[in-house]
Design a protein around this motif. Sequence first.
Motif, PDB file in Angstrom:
ATOM      1  N   UNK A 135      10.794   0.532  -5.671  1.00 11.87           N
ATOM      2  CA  UNK A 135      10.814  -0.268  -6.400  1.00 11.87           C
ATOM      3  C   UNK A 135      11.758  -1.611  -6.101  1.00 11.87           C
ATOM      4  N   UNK A 136      12.907  -1.000  -5.473  1.00  9.73           N
ATOM      5  CA  UNK A 136      14.239  -1.987  -5.434  1.00  9.73           C
ATOM      6  C   UNK A 136      13.933  -3.185  -4.202  1.00  9.73           C
ATOM      7  N   UNK A 137      12.530  -2.626  -3.082  1.00 14.63           N
ATOM      8  CA  UNK A 137      12.499  -3.208  -2.294  1.00 14.63           C
ATOM      9  C   UNK A 137      11.725  -3.850  -1.650  1.00 14.63           C
ATOM     10  N   UNK A 138      11.876  -5.310  -0.993  1.00 14.48           N
ATOM     11  CA  UNK A 138      11.388  -6.233  -0.939  1.00 14.48           C
ATOM     12  C   UNK A 138       9.258  -5.827  -0.729  1.00 14.48           C
ATOM     13  N   UNK A 139       8.952  -6.522  -0.895  1.00 20.01           N
ATOM     14  CA  UNK A 139       6.891  -5.329  -0.431  1.00 20.01           C
ATOM     15  C   UNK A 139       7.028  -6.684   0.214  1.00 20.01           C
ATOM     16  N   UNK A 140       6.315  -5.607   1.785  1.00 18.91           N
ATOM     17  CA  UNK A 140       5.646  -6.239   2.828  1.00 18.91           C
ATOM     18  C   UNK A 140       4.130  -6.587   2.290  1.00 18.91           C
ATOM     19  N   UNK A 141       4.190  -8.022   2.606  1.00 20.31           N
ATOM     20  CA  UNK A 141       2.764  -8.218   3.009  1.00 20.31           C
ATOM     21  C   UNK A 141       1.972  -8.847   3.996  1.00 20.31           C
TER      22      UNK A 141
ATOM     23  N   UNK B 271      13.184   7.518  -7.968  1.00 19.65           N
ATOM     24  CA  UNK B 271      12.705   7.835  -7.197  1.00 19.65           C
ATOM     25  C   UNK B 271      12.009   6.259  -7.021  1.00 19.65           C
ATOM     26  N   UNK B 272      11.180   6.019  -8.215  1.00 17.68           N
ATOM     27  CA  UNK B 272      10.411   4.927  -8.848  1.00 17.68           C
ATOM     28  C   UNK B 272      10.852   3.760  -8.043  1.00 17.68           C
ATOM     29  N   UNK B 273      12.539   4.078  -8.723  1.00 17.27           N
ATOM     30  CA  UNK B 273      13.246   3.017  -8.769  1.00 17.27           C
ATOM     31  C   UNK B 273      13.700   2.921  -7.282  1.00 17.27           C
TER      32      UNK B 273
ATOM     33  N   UNK C  46       0.846  -1.202  -0.361  1.00 14.63           N
ATOM     34  CA  UNK C  46       0.251  -0.202  -0.283  1.00 14.63           C
ATOM     35  C   UNK C  46       0.447   1.714  -0.217  1.00 14.63           C
ATOM     36  N   UNK C  47       1.586   0.797   0.383  1.00 20.60           N
ATOM     37  CA  UNK C  47       2.367   2.121   1.001  1.00 20.60           C
ATOM     38  C   UNK C  47       3.538   3.077  -0.346  1.00 20.60           C
ATOM     39  N   UNK C  48       3.855   1.295  -0.989  1.00 15.17           N
ATOM     40  CA  UNK C  48       4.633   1.259  -2.847  1.00 15.17           C
ATOM     41  C   UNK C  48       3.842   2.046  -3.501  1.00 15.17           C
ATOM     42  N   UNK C  49       1.908   1.287  -3.619  1.00 14.96           N
ATOM     43  CA  UNK C  49       1.228   1.721  -4.650  1.00 14.96           C
ATOM     44  C   UNK C  49       1.390   3.878  -4.798  1.00 14.96           C
ATOM     45  N   UNK C  50       0.653   4.115  -3.016  1.00  9.97           N
ATOM     46  CA  UNK C  50       0.868   5.058  -2.862  1.00  9.97           C
ATOM     47  C   UNK C  50       2.152   6.212  -2.609  1.00  9.97           C
ATOM     48  N   UNK C  51       3.171   6.264  -2.724  1.00 11.04           N
ATOM     49  CA  UNK C  51       3.973   6.879  -2.564  1.00 11.04           C
ATOM     50  C   UNK C  51       4.340   6.893  -4.186  1.00 11.04           C
ATOM     51  N   UNK C  52       4.511   6.311  -5.281  1.00 10.32           N
ATOM     52  CA  UNK C  52       4.726   6.013  -6.286  1.00 10.32           C
ATOM     53  C   UNK C  52       3.370   6.482  -7.265  1.00 10.32           C
ATOM     54  N   UNK C  53       1.875   6.825  -7.390  1.00 16.26           N
ATOM     55  CA  UNK C  53       1.384   7.438  -6.961  1.00 16.26           C
ATOM     56  C   UNK C  53       2.198   8.886  -6.884  1.00 16.26           C
ATOM     57  N   UNK C  54       1.644   9.175  -5.466  1.00 16.88           N
ATOM     58  CA  UNK C  54       1.701  10.324  -5.584  1.00 16.88           C
ATOM     59  C   UNK C  54       2.565  10.993  -5.813  1.00 16.88           C
ATOM     60  N   UNK C  55       4.449   9.924  -6.608  1.00 17.49           N
ATOM     61  CA  UNK C  55       4.891  11.110  -7.061  1.00 17.49           C
ATOM     62  C   UNK C  55       5.278  11.682  -8.422  1.00 17.49           C
ATOM     63  N   UNK C  56       4.246  10.182  -9.013  1.00 12.68           N
ATOM     64  CA  UNK C  56       4.015  10.375 -10.576  1.00 12.68           C
ATOM     65  C   UNK C  56       2.787  11.898 -11.390  1.00 12.68           C
ATOM     66  N   UNK C  57       2.204  11.576 -10.373  1.00 10.68           N
ATOM     67  CA  UNK C  57       1.134  12.964 -10.161  1.00 10.68           C
ATOM     68  C   UNK C  57       1.602  13.972  -9.930  1.00 10.68           C
ATOM     69  N   UNK C  58       2.476  14.038  -8.920  1.00 10.50           N
ATOM     70  CA  UNK C  58       2.950  15.622  -8.589  1.00 10.50           C
ATOM     71  C   UNK C  58       4.277  15.910  -9.831  1.00 10.50           C
TER      72      UNK C  58
END
Length: 119
Positions: free
Chosen positions: A113-119, A108-110, A71-83
């Motif tokens: 995304x380079x970190x593992x995803x916590x489930x 910043x997206x890379x 969720x944090x990855x999706x929100x972060x990357x979405x906000x970065x690209x929108x901005x």
Amino acid sequence: MKALYILFGTLSLILGIIGVFLPLLPTTPFLLLTAALYVRSSPRLYHWLLHQKYLGNYIRNFRENKAIPLRAKIISISLIWITILNCIFFIAPYWWLKILLLLIAIGTSYHILSFKTLK
């Protein structure tokens, strides 16, 4: 020295909190820096930070798992690209600035995304 650690730790904490709301300012690195400074200066502040309802999770998840929640990855990357896209198309007047902003968004997206995803 302890007073300086507390001062810089608190400044880092403020930047980390701002980073929750401002997409180009990273939250987790500032909170990790805050934890490192507080552990060297004040066990009470370090304990307080780790047991915060929201901020403590950032630190614990990253320290224990080296991972970021999906969720944090999706929100972060979405906000970065929108901005960034908003700035590129509507604000930035120079082509070199547009390219720089695009490179920042890619970098910043890379990084995220380079970190593992916590489930």
